[in-house]
Scaffold this motif. Structure first.
Motif, PDB file in Angstrom:
ATOM      1  N   GLY A  10      41.174  44.598  51.410  1.00 22.86           N
ATOM      2  CA  GLY A  10      40.337  45.318  52.349  1.00 22.86           C
ATOM      3  C   GLY A  10      40.969  46.626  52.749  1.00 22.86           C
ATOM      4  O   GLY A  10      41.941  47.081  52.136  1.00 22.86           O
ATOM      5  N   SER A  11      40.416  47.238  53.782  1.00 26.65           N
ATOM      6  CA  SER A  11      40.898  48.514  54.308  1.00 26.65           C
ATOM      7  C   SER A  11      41.541  48.308  55.668  1.00 26.65           C
ATOM      8  O   SER A  11      40.959  47.649  56.542  1.00 26.65           O
ATOM      9  CB  SER A  11      39.746  49.510  54.427  1.00 26.65           C
ATOM     10  N   GLY A  15      50.448  50.549  59.207  1.00 22.55           N
ATOM     11  CA  GLY A  15      51.103  49.676  60.160  1.00 22.55           C
ATOM     12  C   GLY A  15      50.450  48.319  60.298  1.00 22.55           C
ATOM     13  O   GLY A  15      51.040  47.417  60.909  1.00 22.55           O
ATOM     14  N   GLY A  16      49.272  48.153  59.729  1.00 25.53           N
ATOM     15  CA  GLY A  16      48.560  46.897  59.809  1.00 25.53           C
ATOM     16  C   GLY A  16      49.039  45.891  58.782  1.00 25.53           C
ATOM     17  O   GLY A  16      49.967  46.145  58.011  1.00 25.53           O
ATOM     18  N   SER A  17      48.373  44.742  58.759  1.00 23.19           N
ATOM     19  CA  SER A  17      48.757  43.644  57.882  1.00 23.19           C
ATOM     20  C   SER A  17      47.554  43.091  57.142  1.00 23.19           C
ATOM     21  O   SER A  17      46.419  43.157  57.619  1.00 23.19           O
ATOM     22  CB  SER A  17      49.398  42.506  58.685  1.00 23.19           C
ATOM     23  N   ASN A  84      52.926  43.207  55.535  1.00 20.92           N
ATOM     24  CA  ASN A  84      53.074  43.732  56.883  1.00 20.92           C
ATOM     25  C   ASN A  84      53.529  45.182  56.832  1.00 20.92           C
ATOM     26  O   ASN A  84      54.039  45.649  55.820  1.00 20.92           O
ATOM     27  CB  ASN A  84      54.085  42.901  57.678  1.00 20.92           C
ATOM     28  N   SER A  85      53.360  45.878  57.940  1.00 20.22           N
ATOM     29  CA  SER A  85      53.778  47.278  58.051  1.00 20.22           C
ATOM     30  C   SER A  85      53.274  48.106  56.880  1.00 20.22           C
ATOM     31  O   SER A  85      54.017  48.862  56.252  1.00 20.22           O
ATOM     32  CB  SER A  85      55.308  47.368  58.148  1.00 20.22           C
ATOM     33  N   LEU A  86      52.002  47.979  56.593  1.00 17.10           N
ATOM     34  CA  LEU A  86      51.421  48.645  55.430  1.00 17.10           C
ATOM     35  C   LEU A  86      51.472  50.162  55.562  1.00 17.10           C
ATOM     36  O   LEU A  86      51.319  50.712  56.658  1.00 17.10           O
ATOM     37  CB  LEU A  86      49.987  48.179  55.223  1.00 17.10           C
ATOM     38  N   SER A 126      44.927  53.489  55.266  1.00 17.93           N
ATOM     39  CA  SER A 126      44.670  54.840  55.738  1.00 17.93           C
ATOM     40  C   SER A 126      45.658  55.217  56.829  1.00 17.93           C
ATOM     41  O   SER A 126      46.147  54.366  57.583  1.00 17.93           O
ATOM     42  CB  SER A 126      43.238  54.966  56.261  1.00 17.93           C
ATOM     43  N   SER A 127      45.952  56.514  56.913  1.00  7.56           N
ATOM     44  CA  SER A 127      46.848  57.014  57.951  1.00  7.56           C
ATOM     45  C   SER A 127      46.089  57.407  59.196  1.00  7.56           C
ATOM     46  O   SER A 127      46.621  57.420  60.283  1.00  7.56           O
ATOM     47  CB  SER A 127      47.659  58.193  57.417  1.00  7.56           C
TER      48      SER A 127
END
Length: 127
Positions: A10-11, A15-17, A84-86, A126-127
């Protein structure tokens, strides 16, 4: 034959997981190693992580070490990739793969060792 079905892509924001799943079916008893690979447009296929299913051996690419974790649930014939910490540079199509060679545990990073592949699941950060 072994069939692999990936899910969980997914998108997400940087910082997400995400947790990817790979469900295996068929002659799963013949599988010695499982791996995750990724490929971004214009880039070569890259080994992300791998695990020797009969022991404790694992491989992680330097770029994901400390952020990604591979695990398996033998009862469910499923392997997972916890991310984690994508980062935006993690954006790619992620593929699950299975190897039957007994030597795969020494070459978990090598896509040539894997003969069964899933269809891929897209991860976009995405940033």
């Amino acid at each position: 034959q072994v069939q692999l079905v990936e899910s969980g892509g997914g998108s997400v924001q940087a910082g997400g997981s995400l947790r990817l799943s790979c469900a295996a079916s068929g002659d799963t008893y013949s599988t010695n190693c499982m791996g995750w690979f990724r490929q971004a447009p214009g880039k070569e296929r890259e080994g992300v992580t791998g695990i020797y299913t009969l022991g404790s051996g694992t491989f992680y690419a330097d770029s994901v070490k400390g952020r990604f974790t591979i695990s398996q649930d033998n009862a469910k014939n499923t392997v997972y990739l916890q991310m984690n910490s994508l980062k935006p540079e993690d954006t790619a199509m992620y593929y699950c793969a299975a190897a039957v060679s007994p030597y795969c545990r020494y070459r978990l990073y090598n896509p040539g060792m894997y003969i069964y592949w899933g269809q891929g699941t897209q991860v976009t950060v995405s940033s």
